[in-house]
Design a protein around this motif. Sequence first.
Motif, PDB file in Angstrom:
ATOM      1  N   ASN A   1       0.811  -1.224   0.000  1.00  9.26           N
ATOM      2  CA  ASN A   1       0.000   0.000   0.000  1.00  9.26           C
ATOM      3  C   ASN A   1       0.842   1.272   0.000  1.00  9.26           C
ATOM      4  OD1 ASN A   1      -2.239  -1.708   0.033  1.00  9.26           O
ATOM      5  ND2 ASN A   1      -2.330  -1.706   2.262  1.00  9.26           N
ATOM      6  N   ALA A   2       2.032   1.167  -0.605  1.00  4.68           N
ATOM      7  CA  ALA A   2       2.923   2.324  -0.733  1.00  4.68           C
ATOM      8  C   ALA A   2       2.710   2.992  -2.091  1.00  4.68           C
ATOM      9  CB  ALA A   2       4.376   1.891  -0.592  1.00  4.68           C
ATOM     10  N   THR A   3       2.957   4.282  -2.127  1.00  3.42           N
ATOM     11  CA  THR A   3       2.908   5.048  -3.368  1.00  3.42           C
ATOM     12  C   THR A   3       4.258   5.716  -3.576  1.00  3.42           C
ATOM     13  OG1 THR A   3       0.538   5.500  -3.174  1.00  3.42           O
ATOM     14  CG2 THR A   3       1.812   6.963  -4.593  1.00  3.42           C
ATOM     15  N   TYR A   4       4.852   5.470  -4.730  1.00  6.03           N
ATOM     16  CA  TYR A   4       6.158   6.038  -5.049  1.00  6.03           C
ATOM     17  C   TYR A   4       6.028   6.969  -6.253  1.00  6.03           C
ATOM     18  CZ  TYR A   4       7.830   2.325  -1.996  1.00  6.03           C
ATOM     19  OH  TYR A   4       8.037   1.496  -0.916  1.00  6.03           O
ATOM     20  N   GLU A   5       6.441   8.227  -6.059  1.00  6.29           N
ATOM     21  CA  GLU A   5       6.478   9.205  -7.148  1.00  6.29           C
ATOM     22  C   GLU A   5       7.882   9.133  -7.746  1.00  6.29           C
ATOM     23  OE1 GLU A   5       3.818  10.619  -8.090  1.00  6.29           O
ATOM     24  OE2 GLU A   5       2.489  10.715  -6.359  1.00  6.29           O
ATOM     25  N   LEU A   6       7.976   8.566  -8.946  1.00  6.45           N
ATOM     26  CA  LEU A   6       9.276   8.207  -9.499  1.00  6.45           C
ATOM     27  C   LEU A   6       9.698   9.142 -10.631  1.00  6.45           C
ATOM     28  CD1 LEU A   6       8.815   4.334  -9.555  1.00  6.45           C
ATOM     29  CD2 LEU A   6       9.836   5.756  -7.763  1.00  6.45           C
ATOM     30  N   GLY A   7      10.912   9.640 -10.511  1.00  5.25           N
ATOM     31  CA  GLY A   7      11.476  10.498 -11.555  1.00  5.25           C
ATOM     32  C   GLY A   7      12.945  10.725 -11.283  1.00  5.25           C
ATOM     33  N   GLY A   8      13.611  11.311 -12.248  1.00  2.54           N
ATOM     34  CA  GLY A   8      15.031  11.609 -12.110  1.00  2.54           C
ATOM     35  C   GLY A   8      15.289  12.652 -11.040  1.00  2.54           C
ATOM     36  N   ASP A   9      16.538  12.728 -10.604  1.00  2.22           N
ATOM     37  CA  ASP A   9      16.900  13.631  -9.522  1.00  2.22           C
ATOM     38  C   ASP A   9      16.918  15.100  -9.949  1.00  2.22           C
ATOM     39  OD1 ASP A   9      17.281  11.477  -7.789  1.00  2.22           O
ATOM     40  OD2 ASP A   9      19.423  11.304  -8.258  1.00  2.22           O
ATOM     41  N   THR A  10      17.139  15.357 -11.243  1.00  6.27           N
ATOM     42  CA  THR A  10      17.369  16.731 -11.692  1.00  6.27           C
ATOM     43  C   THR A  10      16.301  17.183 -12.676  1.00  6.27           C
ATOM     44  OG1 THR A  10      19.754  16.362 -11.452  1.00  6.27           O
ATOM     45  CG2 THR A  10      19.054  18.288 -12.730  1.00  6.27           C
ATOM     46  N   PRO A  11      15.536  18.215 -12.329  1.00  3.45           N
ATOM     47  CA  PRO A  11      14.542  18.746 -13.278  1.00  3.45           C
ATOM     48  C   PRO A  11      15.238  19.436 -14.457  1.00  3.45           C
ATOM     49  CG  PRO A  11      14.087  19.470 -11.017  1.00  3.45           C
ATOM     50  CD  PRO A  11      15.462  18.903 -11.025  1.00  3.45           C
ATOM     51  N   VAL A  12      14.695  19.226 -15.630  1.00  2.00           N
ATOM     52  CA  VAL A  12      15.226  19.869 -16.842  1.00  2.00           C
ATOM     53  C   VAL A  12      14.062  20.334 -17.705  1.00  2.00           C
ATOM     54  CG1 VAL A  12      17.385  18.546 -16.911  1.00  2.00           C
ATOM     55  CG2 VAL A  12      15.346  17.644 -18.053  1.00  2.00           C
ATOM     56  N   THR A  13      14.333  21.286 -18.568  1.00  2.74           N
ATOM     57  CA  THR A  13      13.363  21.712 -19.567  1.00  2.74           C
ATOM     58  C   THR A  13      13.659  20.983 -20.875  1.00  2.74           C
ATOM     59  OG1 THR A  13      14.721  23.531 -20.379  1.00  2.74           O
ATOM     60  CG2 THR A  13      13.250  23.991 -18.500  1.00  2.74           C
ATOM     61  N   LEU A  14      12.726  21.032 -21.801  1.00  5.00           N
ATOM     62  CA  LEU A  14      12.983  20.421 -23.109  1.00  5.00           C
ATOM     63  C   LEU A  14      14.113  21.147 -23.826  1.00  5.00           C
ATOM     64  CD1 LEU A  14      10.377  18.926 -22.375  1.00  5.00           C
ATOM     65  CD2 LEU A  14       9.655  19.158 -24.756  1.00  5.00           C
ATOM     66  N   ALA A  15      14.261  22.452 -23.547  1.00  7.32           N
ATOM     67  CA  ALA A  15      15.388  23.189 -24.124  1.00  7.32           C
ATOM     68  C   ALA A  15      16.715  22.656 -23.573  1.00  7.32           C
ATOM     69  CB  ALA A  15      15.248  24.680 -23.830  1.00  7.32           C
ATOM     70  N   ASP A  16      16.735  22.296 -22.293  1.00  9.07           N
ATOM     71  CA  ASP A  16      17.941  21.702 -21.706  1.00  9.07           C
ATOM     72  C   ASP A  16      18.284  20.385 -22.398  1.00  9.07           C
ATOM     73  OD1 ASP A  16      18.117  23.737 -19.768  1.00  9.07           O
ATOM     74  OD2 ASP A  16      16.895  22.597 -18.327  1.00  9.07           O
ATOM     75  N   ILE A  17      17.254  19.569 -22.637  1.00 12.03           N
ATOM     76  CA  ILE A  17      17.476  18.268 -23.281  1.00 12.03           C
ATOM     77  C   ILE A  17      18.037  18.469 -24.689  1.00 12.03           C
ATOM     78  CG2 ILE A  17      16.330  16.201 -24.167  1.00 12.03           C
ATOM     79  CD1 ILE A  17      14.344  16.506 -21.804  1.00 12.03           C
ATOM     80  N   ALA A  18      17.423  19.363 -25.451  1.00 12.42           N
ATOM     81  CA  ALA A  18      17.891  19.623 -26.816  1.00 12.42           C
ATOM     82  C   ALA A  18      19.314  20.165 -26.803  1.00 12.42           C
ATOM     83  CB  ALA A  18      16.949  20.596 -27.516  1.00 12.42           C
TER      84      ALA A  18
END
Length: 294
Positions: free
Chosen positions: A199-216
């Motif tokens: 009955n656990a809920t895990y919010e899963l994502g990478g450690d560092t937020p990025v924008t799509l401009a950062d990715i490009a």
Amino acid sequence: MTTSSTQAPTIAVTGATGHLGRLVIHALLDRGVPAGSVAALVRDPAKAEDLAAQGVVVRHADYHRPETLAAALDGIQKLLLISSNDFDDRPGQHRNVIAAARDAGVQLLAYTSILNADTSTMQLAADHQATETILRDSGVPFALLRNGWYTENYTGNLAQSLPHGVLLGAAGDGQVTPAPREDYAEAAAAVLSTDGHANATYELGGDTPVTLADIAGEISRQTGQPYAYVNQSVPEYTAALTGLGLPGSLAAVFADSDAGIARGELSTHSGDLSRLIGRPTTPLPDAIGAALKG
């Protein structure tokens, strides 16, 4: 085809021949789970011959055919339900699996939901919200693996997009916290192979937020080629995706998801993913570098 084993499987993974499913099974084996304790549940057992060759038990299971599910779940204690990639009544398909898991006495059902499912207004979230409700109402102990975006969402089609020099989207300056599928697979394997997740809920994502401009920009830096993010309105992006050959309904869902990024719905600071895998999530430059080498 169903393989036989001296061990009866106690952990099962649905969609086991898909990108995520295969990675989860490999992660389970890497964690020392005996192959004979793992069941790969698949619609087409012929596509799982490589898993069978490793000693994994292959069982036929089809979300659309409830009559296949009882035998597939026989003896299973922990089940990973990977959300269906067939958008025709996904909650109904998931309901079939959840009901079979309840009847089979499954002790933990982990479900790959979507990041921030309880608050997301994205179209893509609706099926996951419905499935989470079905799961809670079923009485089966559960773990919600609310997966964020995969880095592969942006690196998977680089061969096609790099020559054009643009990453199209409708996310504006919104931030996303992507991680490679392999990181999410390791998290799922951790939940399936250890205790304390009921009955656990895990919010899963990478450690560092990025924008799509950062990715490009990172893709451009590593390739030495011009590659930039071009922001569009949701209708413009929908039309662009349709022009690339996506069905109109699917294009609308993807464009709406970018609008969700703009609203912050695909970003998390929970740290759940890195805690489950016992290490920092794979940095964006490393993930992009691996994709380019691949």
